[in-house]
Write a protein that holds these residues in place. Structure first.
Motif: not given
Length: 257
Positions: A80-83, A160-162, A170-173, A201-204
């Motif tokens: 997962x590459x965060x922008x 593409x929403x976050x 949240x949206x990756x999940x 990420x752990x929270x979701x």
């Protein structure tokens, strides 16, 4: 509202703003004794905030240490590459402009080429107030660079929403719900940002392996130059670190991480 407040907070905690505030207060106040105190406070704060060793030690304490690819699982289903590493306000918009966090992209590509991840999920819409000026999400822009680097389109997934780290998770999940074959993840983001991102990420309910990139810290040195000489870059680095610390605390309070 939260998105806008986070942008305002960024400027409120900038050390340069504190220094300017002290100088303006020294000009406005009429009592010479308070003027001297305010100017002295400004001078002391300036010396501390421009000391490169102090900010580097703070960054070394906060950033997660580097991880060698060999320390990762043999092969994860996706990285997962965060922008948050593009310059949307620069024109012309016929290319992708990267900032100092570009190691996120190169490290994700490195892991893909090394066979440590099978696919790359690029997560991020636009972190700009009012939306992207380019008309494209950050995820789409980075996907363009990955394609130019030879990554097949079928190995790139886009979220593409976050607009912030909480939404990244949240949206990756939600995206992964459409791809049940992806079970193991590697999270690639800047080292200073990795703690908060990993918590989100752990929270979701996702449990990626962290892979910090884009370090602001350097190796500690024993030379007097390291400890004594001022560094203009230190002010900017303090702004980045303080912004991240504030974000981490706010996210903890809100239950995001």
């Amino acid at each position: 509202m939260f998105f806008l407040l986070s942008k305002i907070l960024f400027y409120a905690i900038m050390p340069a703003v504190w220094l300017l505030g002290l100088l303006l207060a020294a000009i406005v106040v009429r009592q010479p004794r308070w003027q001297r105190r305010l100017l002295m406070a400004c001078a002391v704060l300036f010396v501390l905030l421009t000391n490169g060793a102090l900010i580097n030690e703070a960054l070394l304490a906060w950033e997660l240490p580097p991880v060698r690819p060999a320390q990762l699982p043999a092969q994860s289903d996706a990285g997962v590459l965060l922008t948050g590493i593009t310059k949307g306000s620069k024109s012309p918009h016929d290319r992708v402009y990267l900032n100092t966090g570009a190691d996120r992209l190169t490290n994700a590509l490195w892991l893909y080429r090394a066979g440590r991840i099978r696919r790359i999920i690029v997560s991020g819409g636009s972190g700009e107030v009012g939306g992207s000026k380019t008309g494209r999400s950050e995820a789409a822009q980075l996907a363009t660079l990955l394609r130019l680097a030879g990554v097949p389109a079928q190995d790139i997934l886009l979220e593409k929403r976050s607009r912030n780290t909480h939404e990244n998770a949240l949206y990756t999940k939600q995206l992964l719900a459409q791809h049940p074959e992806i079970k193991s993840l590697v999270l690639v983001t800047s080292a200073f940002h990795q703690r908060r991102a990993l918590g989100c990420f752990r929270r979701v309910g996702l449990h990626p392996t962290p892979f910090p990139a884009g370090y602001y810290s350097v190796n500690r040195q024993l030379a007097p130059v390291y400890w004594l000489l001022p560094d203009a870059k230190a002010l900017a680095d303090w702004s980045i670190l303080l912004h991240e610390l504030a974000g981490y605390v706010v996210y903890k309070v809100l239950g995001y991480c």
